[in-house]
Structure formats: C-alpha cells, structure tokens
Design a protein around this motif. Structure first.
Motif, PDB file in Angstrom:
ATOM      1  N   ILE A 101     -10.289  -3.446  -8.685  1.00 11.17           N
ATOM      2  CA  ILE A 101     -10.693  -3.120  -7.311  1.00 11.17           C
ATOM      3  C   ILE A 101      -9.974  -4.019  -6.318  1.00 11.17           C
ATOM      4  CG2 ILE A 101     -12.631  -3.230  -5.688  1.00 11.17           C
ATOM      5  CD1 ILE A 101     -14.442  -2.340  -8.048  1.00 11.17           C
ATOM      6  N   ARG A 102      -9.949  -5.308  -6.600  1.00 16.17           N
ATOM      7  CA  ARG A 102      -9.315  -6.256  -5.669  1.00 16.17           C
ATOM      8  C   ARG A 102      -7.809  -6.049  -5.599  1.00 16.17           C
ATOM      9  NH1 ARG A 102     -13.385 -11.137  -7.609  1.00 16.17           N
ATOM     10  NH2 ARG A 102     -15.045 -10.616  -6.092  1.00 16.17           N
ATOM     11  N   GLY A 103      -7.211  -5.674  -6.718  1.00 13.95           N
ATOM     12  CA  GLY A 103      -5.783  -5.377  -6.704  1.00 13.95           C
ATOM     13  C   GLY A 103      -5.467  -4.149  -5.868  1.00 13.95           C
ATOM     14  N   GLN A 104      -6.313  -3.119  -5.976  1.00 14.20           N
ATOM     15  CA  GLN A 104      -6.114  -1.912  -5.172  1.00 14.20           C
ATOM     16  C   GLN A 104      -6.307  -2.202  -3.684  1.00 14.20           C
ATOM     17  OE1 GLN A 104      -8.847   0.939  -7.051  1.00 14.20           O
ATOM     18  NE2 GLN A 104      -7.094   2.000  -7.901  1.00 14.20           N
ATOM     19  N   LEU A 105      -7.295  -3.019  -3.366  1.00 16.15           N
ATOM     20  CA  LEU A 105      -7.518  -3.381  -1.962  1.00 16.15           C
ATOM     21  C   LEU A 105      -6.343  -4.175  -1.405  1.00 16.15           C
ATOM     22  CD1 LEU A 105     -11.326  -4.251  -2.026  1.00 16.15           C
ATOM     23  CD2 LEU A 105     -10.237  -2.421  -0.695  1.00 16.15           C
ATOM     24  N   LEU A 106      -5.804  -5.067  -2.208  1.00 14.39           N
ATOM     25  CA  LEU A 106      -4.627  -5.833  -1.766  1.00 14.39           C
ATOM     26  C   LEU A 106      -3.465  -4.876  -1.483  1.00 14.39           C
ATOM     27  CD1 LEU A 106      -3.612  -8.868  -1.456  1.00 14.39           C
ATOM     28  CD2 LEU A 106      -2.529  -8.505  -3.697  1.00 14.39           C
ATOM     29  N   THR A 107      -3.280  -3.904  -2.348  1.00 14.22           N
ATOM     30  CA  THR A 107      -2.200  -2.933  -2.155  1.00 14.22           C
ATOM     31  C   THR A 107      -2.406  -2.125  -0.882  1.00 14.22           C
ATOM     32  OG1 THR A 107      -1.783  -2.756  -4.535  1.00 14.22           O
ATOM     33  CG2 THR A 107      -1.054  -0.925  -3.156  1.00 14.22           C
ATOM     34  N   LEU A 108      -3.618  -1.609  -0.693  1.00 14.21           N
ATOM     35  CA  LEU A 108      -3.883  -0.737   0.450  1.00 14.21           C
ATOM     36  C   LEU A 108      -3.908  -1.489   1.778  1.00 14.21           C
ATOM     37  CD1 LEU A 108      -6.672   1.547  -1.048  1.00 14.21           C
ATOM     38  CD2 LEU A 108      -4.337   2.231  -0.479  1.00 14.21           C
ATOM     39  N   GLU A 109      -4.509  -2.680   1.783  1.00 16.24           N
ATOM     40  CA  GLU A 109      -4.735  -3.387   3.048  1.00 16.24           C
ATOM     41  C   GLU A 109      -3.618  -4.354   3.416  1.00 16.24           C
ATOM     42  OE1 GLU A 109      -9.562  -3.563   3.430  1.00 16.24           O
ATOM     43  OE2 GLU A 109      -8.647  -5.094   2.161  1.00 16.24           O
ATOM     44  N   VAL A 110      -2.915  -4.890   2.433  1.00 15.59           N
ATOM     45  CA  VAL A 110      -1.921  -5.933   2.716  1.00 15.59           C
ATOM     46  C   VAL A 110      -0.499  -5.464   2.411  1.00 15.59           C
ATOM     47  CG1 VAL A 110      -1.213  -8.309   2.250  1.00 15.59           C
ATOM     48  CG2 VAL A 110      -3.650  -7.713   2.236  1.00 15.59           C
ATOM     49  N   VAL A 111      -0.252  -5.016   1.188  1.00 18.79           N
ATOM     50  CA  VAL A 111       1.099  -4.574   0.828  1.00 18.79           C
ATOM     51  C   VAL A 111       1.443  -3.270   1.551  1.00 18.79           C
ATOM     52  CG1 VAL A 111       2.632  -3.960  -1.076  1.00 18.79           C
ATOM     53  CG2 VAL A 111       0.887  -5.728  -1.418  1.00 18.79           C
ATOM     54  N   ARG A 112       0.507  -2.349   1.624  1.00 19.68           N
ATOM     55  CA  ARG A 112       0.577  -1.123   2.426  1.00 19.68           C
ATOM     56  C   ARG A 112       1.813  -0.252   2.126  1.00 19.68           C
ATOM     57  NH1 ARG A 112      -3.133  -2.124   6.759  1.00 19.68           N
ATOM     58  NH2 ARG A 112      -2.169  -0.630   8.202  1.00 19.68           N
ATOM     59  N   PRO A 113       2.028   0.135   0.867  1.00 21.44           N
ATOM     60  CA  PRO A 113       3.168   1.012   0.570  1.00 21.44           C
ATOM     61  C   PRO A 113       3.064   2.365   1.267  1.00 21.44           C
ATOM     62  CG  PRO A 113       1.712   0.819  -1.340  1.00 21.44           C
ATOM     63  CD  PRO A 113       1.275  -0.209  -0.356  1.00 21.44           C
ATOM     64  N   TRP A 114       1.842   2.833   1.540  1.00 16.44           N
ATOM     65  CA  TRP A 114       1.644   4.098   2.251  1.00 16.44           C
ATOM     66  C   TRP A 114       2.222   4.048   3.661  1.00 16.44           C
ATOM     67  CZ3 TRP A 114      -1.306   3.422   6.625  1.00 16.44           C
ATOM     68  CH2 TRP A 114      -2.123   2.272   6.658  1.00 16.44           C
ATOM     69  N   GLU A 115       2.403   2.853   4.191  1.00 16.81           N
ATOM     70  CA  GLU A 115       2.939   2.667   5.535  1.00 16.81           C
ATOM     71  C   GLU A 115       4.409   2.265   5.517  1.00 16.81           C
ATOM     72  OE1 GLU A 115       0.604   0.809   9.128  1.00 16.81           O
ATOM     73  OE2 GLU A 115       1.648  -0.818   8.082  1.00 16.81           O
ATOM     74  N   LYS A 116       4.885   1.743   4.366  1.00 17.86           N
ATOM     75  CA  LYS A 116       6.226   1.137   4.314  1.00 17.86           C
ATOM     76  C   LYS A 116       7.204   1.810   3.362  1.00 17.86           C
ATOM     77  CE  LYS A 116       4.359  -3.497   5.265  1.00 17.86           C
ATOM     78  NZ  LYS A 116       4.199  -4.866   4.743  1.00 17.86           N
ATOM     79  N   ASN A 117       6.721   2.632   2.437  1.00 17.88           N
ATOM     80  CA  ASN A 117       7.619   3.139   1.395  1.00 17.88           C
ATOM     81  C   ASN A 117       7.622   4.668   1.358  1.00 17.88           C
ATOM     82  OD1 ASN A 117       9.191   3.622  -0.831  1.00 17.88           O
ATOM     83  ND2 ASN A 117       8.187   2.121  -2.129  1.00 17.88           N
ATOM     84  N   PRO A 118       8.640   5.304   1.927  1.00 21.98           N
ATOM     85  CA  PRO A 118       8.663   6.777   1.980  1.00 21.98           C
ATOM     86  C   PRO A 118       8.791   7.432   0.603  1.00 21.98           C
ATOM     87  CG  PRO A 118      10.717   5.837   2.831  1.00 21.98           C
ATOM     88  CD  PRO A 118       9.761   4.704   2.677  1.00 21.98           C
ATOM     89  N   ASP A 119       9.308   6.712  -0.378  1.00 20.09           N
ATOM     90  CA  ASP A 119       9.464   7.284  -1.716  1.00 20.09           C
ATOM     91  C   ASP A 119       8.120   7.505  -2.409  1.00 20.09           C
ATOM     92  OD1 ASP A 119      11.171   8.088  -3.980  1.00 20.09           O
ATOM     93  OD2 ASP A 119      10.364   6.303  -4.961  1.00 20.09           O
TER      94      ASP A 119
END
Length: 568
Positions: A101-119
C-alpha cells in the motif's frame, strides 16, 4: 493434569491464531477486491480472475484520486489491525500488504508516472489486450468480446493522458514515441491474427470497427506526443534520494542507507571485474579478456536453429538439476518455447510468460525468444545472433526457466496464502533468477567451461552497473550520458546495450534489484547453512526459500532463520 492443561492451552492458542488469521485474510481479500483489481483490472486478468477481462481503468484524475483515497483508507485499516495473535505467516502477510500500500501511494503521490510518463498509457493499452488474447482460458469468441469491451474504453484513457501529462522528462516522451510503431503494428496485425478462428460475422464486424478506432486513437496520441508534448517536455526524471530510500523500503523492505548500498554495489562490481580478468587469463594469457569474450560471441547457432538450441538446453538443465538435487521442480510440464509476440520484440530478446497463480484453465507457460528480423542485413543478423552465443543461451535459459523464473512461478502457485500468491518483490524474483546463473555453474553445470563463466560474469557486471547507475542517476549524481559510459567501461557492455540500459534506468530507478537480491540470497544461504550444520543441503535451502512465495528477503529470512538479522 499439568500436561493436559498445557495441551488445552496450546489448543486454545492455535484456535485463536486461526481465527485472527482468518480475520486478517478477509481484510486482505477486501484490499484486493476494492483497491488492487478495481483500479487495475488488467492485473486481475493477469492473476487469473477473469471477471475483470472486459474492464479497463480510465486513468482520469478523478479515478486516481479515488484510488489514492482507497489506499489511505486501507493503510489505516491494516496498520490498526493488531498483529498480536497472528501466526508468523499471517503476520508477515500483514507487513507485506502494508508495504504494498505504501509503495503504491509513493508511486501515485510522489513519483507520479501518470503525470510524467506518456508510455504508461500507450504500452498499458497493448498489455491490456495482450493478456486477454494470448491465453486460451475461454473460447476465442468469448475472449474477443472482452477485447472489444476493453478496446471501447481506450479513447477515454488517451483523453485522460492528454489531461494528466504535465512537463514530462524529454527522454520519457522520446521513449514513448519509439514504442508507438510496435504498438500500432500490434493492433493492426497481431490482434486480428489472434482471432482468425472466430467466424461470428457480426462480432467480427464490431471488432473491426472498434479496433480501427483504437488504431486511430494511437495515431492521434502519437501526433499529440510529437507535436504538442515533446516540445514542452522539460521535466527532470531523478526521483531524489529520499524518495529512492522510501521506494526501496516499501518495495523491497531494504532500509540500508544509500551510501552504504553504493559501497556494497561497488565492492561486488570490483570483485566481478577481478574474477573476469582471472578467468580470461586462464583461457588464454596472451589475449585480453575482451578479445576472448569477442571470440566466444561468435559461437552461436544459425537463426533457424535458435529456438531448437534453447529447447535442447532446457532438457539438459532439468536433467542436471534433478540428478544433482539442486531444487525441486514441482511440475513435470515444461514451458513452451515460442517466438516473442511482435509488439514486444523491440524491447526484449527473451522473456518468461507464466500464467497467473489463480488461472484455472490456460496454465501453459511460454518461454519467448526474439528471432532476427527477416528484413535485416546479414551483418545486422550476425551482430544480433552474437548476443545469443552459447554462453548467453545457457545463462538466459537458467535465468528464465530452470531453475529461474519458471521454477519459482511453479512454487508461487503453491504459496501458502492468497497474499503470497499475489504480492511479492523484484529483489526476490529477479534476485533469485540472477542468483541461479552463478549457482548452476558453481554446482558444476557446464563442467568448468571457462567461457561459460566469462559469459556469466559479463551478465553479473551488467547487473552491477545497473545497481550503481540507478542510484547515481536518481540522486542527481550521474547524467544519462555518463551512465552510458559507465555501462561500457565498468559493465563491459557494447554501446548499443549501454544506451538501452541507461535509457531504461531513467524510468526504472531501482533496477539494482538483480544484484541486491542475489547478494541477499547468498548471505541467507550462508546463514542458513550455519544454522543447519550437518543437516544442510542445497536443495533443502532452495525449496525452503521458494516455499515462501516471493516476498522481500527480509520476510524469508525470518521464516527460515527465526530472526530479523541483517539482509546484507
């Protein structure tokens, strides 16, 4: 009377633990149903839960916010679930779910590939359809209906992409553009070919219309990337030291400081470089190690015999494993060696495609091998086949099949709980596969062939370079260009491989997991051997390791050793 009272007390403890375990696993079931598969139905299909086959995430900001809120809710529920009274397996499962859960939250809230990675969007679409069309878990017409349902949702996903993407790193947009021709070709050629056996006229007509709309959406998305997003792609890809530290903690349960991790990575790099030089000198002192390796690369099968070469190696590997009691392989059914699906050929030379742990019908596993493109020149084909030299064929077969990924998958399908079947980590899975490359030669496979050892060491040096480059690039201490040079000079890789690896590292920061996991497993093996003393066997260790599923090695250590001693 005392012994009877003790027995009653033990029985009560067992019953209480069973009740608590049942309560926790009901909570875990809700997590999978309400969060994991609801917001990622493709993952449900991959796991073998086919009620999700017609669904596709919208990728909208509203949906991402809802997923984030659901994760926070479950984080509180799992954290507040008292671990006291749980069995050791369930207590470890609780840790695993919480870390996930914490890893997914880090991805969604901090790394944010949905905002930064078009692939993420375009490659995600091809995978969503591939997992339905590639396995015969239902009649072709039934699966085609699911493909149509998913394809109808594709335009919505690309609309979300246009709204979400904000100032991505230029290299991310460039990679997405590089991928697009293969993805478009997949929908133009491979998807229709997969359903040639369907003869329902109206269904095929609907598919052709919907599939054409997907291709149009992909072409429009490519134009958006090229004309709109690329010129404004000025973002930075490094995730930073603190996020990197948290990602390792949540994803791999490793809390070693980054400076110490770098020391460990460099120490192993130097050790492998020295061993490479030593082995090369044993082959021929009059030539450099690089020239000996170049010569070894010329020892490869012809393109038309590549698939059969892998089949021959696999049968020999299994025979060696069984004869020498390396590890138990629970299934007698070997994986099917076949050509890599076309849309994956640009990215992989070989891969293992295993069914999900809950797949009930389509249980076959596929070992994919990418053949040379028939359109290539003789020079291009020869250069490619050098990457499939005798040593690489063996190393790849070990890593992907026996006793690597395929063998571990067979064990995972028998893991003790649903959590262990569905959740794990890359430092275990990739660490195990990488560990087996060295272990098999150490145990006598290849009869001491020094060129096989050189090939194994070159693969180890590639993973060593990933270890260091990933940390350095994402903490702002190494550029992509410097990473390429590091792969060439320190990792002993040819430049095309080095460029591909450096590029991969921009969006895969913790691809240190191969070496990290291998070193964790080697240390665990030594500690387990000391604990077992005269009762130690290699097969006993390997079976005990694989029996745990593929959680972080920290959890495996606790199960095997009964303590929380350091993983490295």
């Amino acid at each position: 009377m005392v012994s009877r009272m003790v027995f009653i007390s033990l029985l009560a403890s067992v019953c209480f633990a069973q009740k608590r375990d049942s309560e926790f696993h009901k909570l875990a079931d809700r997590f999978f149903d309400e969060v994991v598969f609801q917001y990622d139905p493709v993952q449900g299909t991959q796991a073998g839960f086919h009620q999700y086959d017609a669904l596709l995430a919208s990728g909208s900001r509203t949906e991402i916010d809802a997923q984030t809120a659901a994760l926070h809710k479950f984080e509180q529920e799992v954290e507040s679930f008292d671990a006291r009274g749980l069995s050791p397996v369930a207590a470890a499962d609780r840790e695993l779910v919480l870390a996930q859960i914490r890893g997914q939250l880090l991805t969604l809230e901090v790394v944010r590939p949905w905002e930064k990675n078009p692939d993420v969007y375009s490659s995600g679409v091809s995978n969503a359809v591939f997992v339905v069309m590639s396995r015969n878990f239902a009649p072709a017409a039934v699966r085609l209906k699911s493909v149509i349902a998913r394809e109808k949702l594709v335009p919505r996903l690309f609309e979300s992409a246009r709204q979400n993407l904000k100032n991505p790193p230029r290299i991310y947009t460039e990679i997405a553009l590089e991928q697009m021709p293969g993805i478009i070709s997949f929908f133009q050629n491979d998807v229709p070919a997969a359903f040639q056996g369907v003869h329902d006229g109206p269904l095929l007509a609907e598919f052709q219309e919907v599939n054409r709309a997907v291709i149009d959406s992909l072409n429009a998305y490519r134009a958006f990337l090229q004309m709109d997003l690329l010129p404004r792609s000025r973002g930075e890809f490094p995730i930073g030291a603190e996020t990197y530290r948290k990602k390792l903690l949540y994803d791999e349960m490793v809390d070693i400081p980054l400076d110490r991790l770098l020391e460990i990575g460099r120490e192993n790099l130097r050790r492998n470089q020295q061993e490479f030089t030593r082995v090369a000198a044993q082959v021929d002192q009059s030539r450099t190690a690089e020239k000996i390796l170049d010569e070894a690369m010329l020892d490869h099968p012809a393109a038309g015999k590549l698939m059969q070469s892998f089949r021959d190696v696999l049968s020999g590997l299994r025979e060696f494993i069984e004869k020498n009691h390396i590890v138990t392989i629970p299934s007698k059914v070997p994986p099917i060696v076949e050509e890599t699906p076309p849309f994956m050929r640009a990215l992989t030379t070989a891969s293992m495609d295993t069914p999900g742990p809950f797949e009930k019908i389509a249980k076959e596993a596929f070992f994919n091998v990418t053949l040379p493109d028939p359109a290539w020149s003789a020079k291009e084909t020869e250069e490619y086949l050098q990457g499939f030299n005798r040593g690489t064929i063996i190393s790849t077969a070990v890593h992907e099949v026996y006793p690597g990924h395929y063998t571990q998958f067979v064990w995972i399908a028998r893991a003790p709980t649903k959590v262990r079947k569905l959740l794990g980590c890359s430092s275990n899975a990739e660490g195990w596969a990488h560990y087996t490359e060295q272990m098999m030669l150490d145990e006598g496979y290849g009869k001491g062939d020094l060129k096989l050892r050189l090939g194994q060491l070159q693969d180890a040096l590639l993973r060593n370079a990933r270890f260091i480059v990933g940390i350095q690039m994402h903490t702002g201490k190494m550029t992509v260009e410097e990473a390429v040079e590091f792969f060439v000079k320190e990792g002993y890789q040819v430049r095309p491989v080095a460029e591909k690896e450096a590029k991969r590292g921009t969006s895969d920061p913790t691809y240190l997991v191969y070496t990290l996991g291998k070193l964790e497993i080697l240390k665990l093996r030594e500690d387990y051997k000391k604990m077992k003393g005269g009762k130690y066997t290699l097969q006993g260790f390997h079976d005990a390791f694989l029996r745990q599923g593929y959680p972080p090695v920290k959890i495996v250590r606790r199960a095997l050793l009964g303590n929380d001693s350091p993983v490295l």
